[in-house]
Design an enzyme around this catalytic site. Structure first.
Site, short mmCIF file in Angstrom:
data_model
loop_
_atom_site.label_atom_id
_atom_site.label_comp_id
_atom_site.label_asym_id
_atom_site.label_seq_id
_atom_site.Cartn_x
_atom_site.Cartn_y
_atom_site.Cartn_z
N ASP A 13 0.95 -1.24 -0.06
CA ASP A 13 -0.07 0.13 -0.04
C ASP A 13 0.76 1.39 0.03
OD1 ASP A 13 -2.27 1.41 0.15
OD2 ASP A 13 -2.42 1.36 2.37
N ASP A 21 -0.28 4.99 1.09
CA ASP A 21 -0.36 5.72 2.02
C ASP A 21 -0.41 4.92 3.47
OD1 ASP A 21 -0.99 8.21 1.09
OD2 ASP A 21 -2.82 7.22 0.09
#
Length: 273
Positions: A12, A14
């Site tokens: 991922d 963020d």
């Protein structure tokens, strides 16, 4: 792993590499080690606003040098899904350039007249007129697709309504639920694996959220690493009925260990979130 091949990484963006556009300490060293070692990796985001080129520029300003081809968005996953489902179709899009560019790239026609699909993505400029048009098209038979189910996102001023919140409005008005392509749908993981040319048995998913990253990784057959540099802490992680393969403080703990993140010399789990 398969035949002792090195691990590949899906991660991922963020909360794993950056937080509110600031570099997570050690993320630059981690990415540099992956690139220098020739280890396959793909950065994932449910955000459909930006194109990979836009995201590359944003990440570079944060101190991360990540190629466009190593960035996979929910918009790209949605476009790939639609291309497989209905090649050469048409769509009415509520979203921004990341989504419209992805759909144009697969040959889709964007229209508000009898489209095959209504495709909802994230935007900072939701309009009552566009949402009303989407509702009427869904009522008229257009299939309802949304890039991801995230209900809210962060900003410096506080929470923002995201795709899932607007999808709920359209669903309530039409009685038609959307099909969500992005995380936690494992379809997002599988499309990223195909784009990377990797196999699930030799791939690790790194995320900061139990409900999206870890869940979608598990359901796609990946090993999972939860990092505590974003949303989920150790206490909240314990509330879920499933567990990640390992918990780490951040990706900085993987520097020097990217070849085998689960080896005997892997760092100890932190004692607090």
């Amino acid at each position: 792993m398969i035949d002792d091949k090195p691990w590949n990484y899906l991660m991922d963006m963020d909360g794993v590499l950056v937080r509110e556009e600031h570099l997570v300490p050690g993320a630059d060293e981690f990415v540099s080690e992956l690139r220098e070692s020739g280890i396959g990796f793909m950065v994932l985001t449910n955000n459909s606003i930006y194109t990979p080129r836009d995201l590359r520029a944003r990440l570079k300003r944060s101190g991360l040098d990540i190629p466009e081809e190593s960035i996979w968005t929910s918009a790209l996953a949605t476009a790939r899904f639609l291309k497989e489902q209905r090649p050469g179709g048409s769509a009415y899009v509520v979203g921004e350039s990341g989504l419209t560019t992805a759909l144009h790239s697969i040959g889709y026609v964007l229209t508000d007249r009898e489209p095959d699909y209504v495709v909802l993505g994230e935007t900072r400029t939701y309009s009552f007129e566009a949402i009303t048009r989407a509702i009427r098209l869904v009522e008229s038979g257009a299939r309802f697709i949304a890039t991801n189910p995230d209900e809210k996102g962060p900003s410096r001023e506080g929470s923002l309504p995201a795709t899932g919140a607007v999808a709920a409005l359209i669903e309530r008005a039409t009685g038609r639920a959307p099909y969500y392509v992005g995380k936690p749908n494992p379809l997002m993981m599988r499309s990223a694996l195909r784009a990377l040319g990797a196999h699930s048995e030799s791939t690790v998913m790194i995320g900061d959220r139990m409900d999206t990253d870890v869940r979608s990784g598990l359901e796609a057959g990946l090993q999972t690493l939860l990092v505590l540099s974003g949303i989920s802490g150790r206490d909240t992680a314990e509330l879920f009925p499933y567990r990640p393969t390992k918990v780490l403080g951040s990706v900085a703990d993987l520097v020097g260990r990217t070849g085998d993140p689960f080896g005997e010399q892997a760092p100890e789990e932190p004692q607090h979130s």
